[in-house]
Design an enzyme around this catalytic site. Structure first.
Site, PDB file in Angstrom:
ATOM      1  N   CYS A 142      38.125  39.124  39.736  1.00 59.07           N
ATOM      2  CA  CYS A 142      38.280  37.976  39.425  1.00 59.07           C
ATOM      3  C   CYS A 142      39.654  37.185  40.002  1.00 59.07           C
ATOM      4  O   CYS A 142      39.553  36.019  40.298  1.00 59.07           O
ATOM      5  CB  CYS A 142      39.107  37.937  37.820  1.00 59.07           C
ATOM      6  SG  CYS A 142      40.119  39.438  37.486  1.00 59.07           S
ATOM      7  N   HIS A 234      44.559  33.489  36.056  1.00 52.94           N
ATOM      8  CA  HIS A 234      45.349  34.156  37.164  1.00 52.94           C
ATOM      9  C   HIS A 234      46.250  33.126  37.921  1.00 52.94           C
ATOM     10  O   HIS A 234      45.478  32.349  38.432  1.00 52.94           O
ATOM     11  CB  HIS A 234      44.365  35.231  37.748  1.00 52.94           C
ATOM     12  CG  HIS A 234      44.105  36.174  37.110  1.00 52.94           C
ATOM     13  ND1 HIS A 234      44.367  36.448  35.928  1.00 52.94           N
ATOM     14  CD2 HIS A 234      42.999  37.098  37.540  1.00 52.94           C
ATOM     15  CE1 HIS A 234      43.716  37.790  35.405  1.00 52.94           C
ATOM     16  NE2 HIS A 234      43.083  38.145  36.341  1.00 52.94           N
TER      17      HIS A 234
END
Length: 341
Positions: A142, A234
């Site tokens: 990710c 993130h």
């Protein structure tokens, strides 16, 4: 007629995003959900995804994850949200049974015969899959997905070294994830295996394909990975050393005018803009920007240049671009290229 698909690991965090993103998809129709065990009734798991569940969620059958159950459903494609240890054997069995696999698991990412696909960057890596064979395609870690996209924009500058720190959301750890007593008021300064994945996957994704082989990119990547008390998104601070000192307008232009192949741009999951660029030094922020481009865009801010180093912050939606959405986009592109029948 839509292609029937199954979602494996449907009760987990990423599995729930697959369910939402595939609802009313123009190419695919979900016919089966699987989990680690049989459920006596249809979908009854607590919904944790930030996207709304489809209206017909409770009418979808949910069965134990077996090849026999998937074959019985008639699914031609499996979207895998399985743990890597389970995926290692199970995904191979599916491909051998003639069922295409688009995986969020890390088990096969570094296999030399399987692409880590991000269609905006390395669509020609699909050539690793021989014509007439069943595709097995992975998406990246990710964190890597956002990093690799930004580096693909900077490639014309001649990348020499990349250093980054990642501030990764709790949803990246799955459910139930990190214990609340460990993360509240705290930062976890280590995520097992993450830093090596970022390096290896980035170099493979940005590598050159030639005659059935991917030659990894030659620049260096060094990462530090931290877990923070954010639900989704993130954030990364990135420092890219390039061959010649660029100017700020040149870098901004590389991001804001980033072009993708017309076929990739036409896919349902491809965002209208790859990058969302902010001059405001307080952006991007997960709470404000995690859903830019329906979660498939990458947000960039705090751009500056010092000598031959380009510094910036990026935000990537780890559960959409970095997980379920990335796998669905990969399947859309494979379908477009005629790899799925």
């Amino acid at each position: 007629m839509k292609l029937p698909v199954a979602i494996c690991g449907a009760t987990g965090s990423v599995g729930q995003y697959f369910i939402s993103l595939l609802a009313n998809h123009p190419y695919f129709k979900t016919v089966l959900l699987t989990a680690s065990r049989d459920y006596e009734s249809n979908y009854t798991m607590h919904w944790r995804a930030s996207l709304k569940p489809p209206a017909k969620l409770h009418s979808l059958p949910i069965v134990k994850t077996t090849v026999a159950n998937i074959k019985k459903s008639g699914a031609r494609i499996v979207f895998s949200a399985l743990p890597s240890g389970v995926a290692l054997n199970f995904e191979k069995e599916l491909v051998e049974a003639g069922i295409a696999v688009f995986s969020n698991a890390s088990a096969y990412r570094m296999d030399k015969n399987i692409p880590i696909l991000i269609p905006e960057i390395n669509s020609n890596h699909l050539n690793l899959i021989p014509k007439g064979t069943t595709p097995h395609i992975t998406n990246s870690n990710c964190t890597t997905s956002g990093l690799a996209l930004t580096l693909s924009a900077l490639k014309p500058l001649g990348i020499k070294q990349v250093y980054l720190s990642t501030y990764q959301a709790l949803s990246g750890a799955g459910y139930p994830g990190v214990a609340s007593m460990d993360i509240l008021g705290n930062v976890i300064p280590h995520i097992a295996g993450e830093e090596g994945k970022i390096r290896e996957e980035t170099l493979k994704i940005l590598g050159d394909y030639k005659k059935g082989t991917i030659t990894p990119a030659s620049f260096e990547v060094m990462a530090q990975a931290l877990r923070v008390a954010v639900k989704n998104g993130h954030l990364e601070t990135v420092f890219v050393q390039v061959e010649n000192r660029p100017k700020l307008p040149q870098i901004k232009n590389l991001f804001t005018n980033y072009q993708v192949d017309a076929a990739v741009a036409s896919l349902p999951s491809t965002p209208k803009k790859t990058f969302y660029f902010f001059d405001n030094p307080e952006r991007p922020q997960p709470v404000l920007d995690v859903h830019n481009g329906e979660g498939m865009g990458v947000s960039i801010g705090s751009l500056r240049i010092q000598n031959n180093t380009v510094a910036y912050k990026l935000l990537v939606n780890n559960v959409i671009r970095g997980a379920a959405g990335g796998s669905i986009q990969n399947a859309e592109y494979a379908f477009y290229k005629g790899l799925i029948h």
